[in-house]
Write a protein that holds these residues in place. Structure first.
Motif, PDB file in Angstrom:
ATOM      1  N   SER A 106      41.600  71.038-113.730  1.00 25.41           N
ATOM      2  CA  SER A 106      40.507  70.173-113.283  1.00 25.41           C
ATOM      3  C   SER A 106      41.026  68.839-112.732  1.00 25.41           C
ATOM      4  N   ASP A 107      42.196  68.422-113.182  1.00 23.20           N
ATOM      5  CA  ASP A 107      42.806  67.178-112.720  1.00 23.20           C
ATOM      6  C   ASP A 107      43.930  67.544-111.758  1.00 23.20           C
ATOM      7  N   THR A 108      43.849  67.112-110.524  1.00 26.61           N
ATOM      8  CA  THR A 108      44.885  67.408-109.533  1.00 26.61           C
ATOM      9  C   THR A 108      45.523  66.130-108.997  1.00 26.61           C
ATOM     10  N   SER A 109      45.394  65.032-109.716  1.00 26.21           N
ATOM     11  CA  SER A 109      45.872  63.740-109.229  1.00 26.21           C
ATOM     12  C   SER A 109      47.359  63.493-109.453  1.00 26.21           C
ATOM     13  N   CYS A 110      48.034  64.299-110.257  1.00 26.82           N
ATOM     14  CA  CYS A 110      49.413  63.957-110.615  1.00 26.82           C
ATOM     15  C   CYS A 110      50.491  64.511-109.667  1.00 26.82           C
ATOM     16  N   PRO A 111      50.324  65.650-108.976  1.00 25.47           N
ATOM     17  CA  PRO A 111      51.450  66.102-108.133  1.00 25.47           C
ATOM     18  C   PRO A 111      51.627  65.255-106.892  1.00 25.47           C
TER      19      PRO A 111
END
Length: 111
Positions: A106-111
């Motif tokens: 649900s969180d895709t902000s880190c890559p």
């Protein structure tokens, strides 16, 4: 003669008992922590991720040198990235995990 046979059998079993082994994690999800764990070998350990099925390829991710037998990684590669964990110990022994595919989260902000 019996002693020699038993001794040789025990010595040949030592690598199997103390060999370097890395566990393949299940459910690796982008932006979530995952625990890598291993056993055997001798510290320090050198932990990297290589492209899936390409053990001789350059690493796609390298981690700090480890002295323990586990490391928690906050997955910072994109979903659908396929890799094997490569673990090398201070003696030069290397172990590889099975192929792992990063799942979307649900969180895709880190890559």
């Amino acid at each position: 003669m019996k002693f020699t046979t038993v001794f040789v059998a025990l010595v040949s079993a030592v690598p199997a008992v103390f060999g370097l082994t890395i566990n393949t994690p299940a459910n690796v999800v982008e932006c979530q922590p995952i625990l890598f764990s291993w056993s055997g070998g001798q510290s320090p350990y050198y932990l990297t991720l290589v492209p899936g099925g390409q053990s001789m390829a350059s690493p796609i991710k390298s981690f700090p040198t480890q002295t323990g037998t586990s490391y928690t990684w906050n997955v910072d590669l994109q979903a659908n990235t396929i890799f094997n964990i490569a673990l090398k110990d201070s003696t030069g022994s290397t172990a590889y995990s099975d192929i792992v595919t990063i799942m979307s989260g649900s969180d895709t902000s880190c890559p």
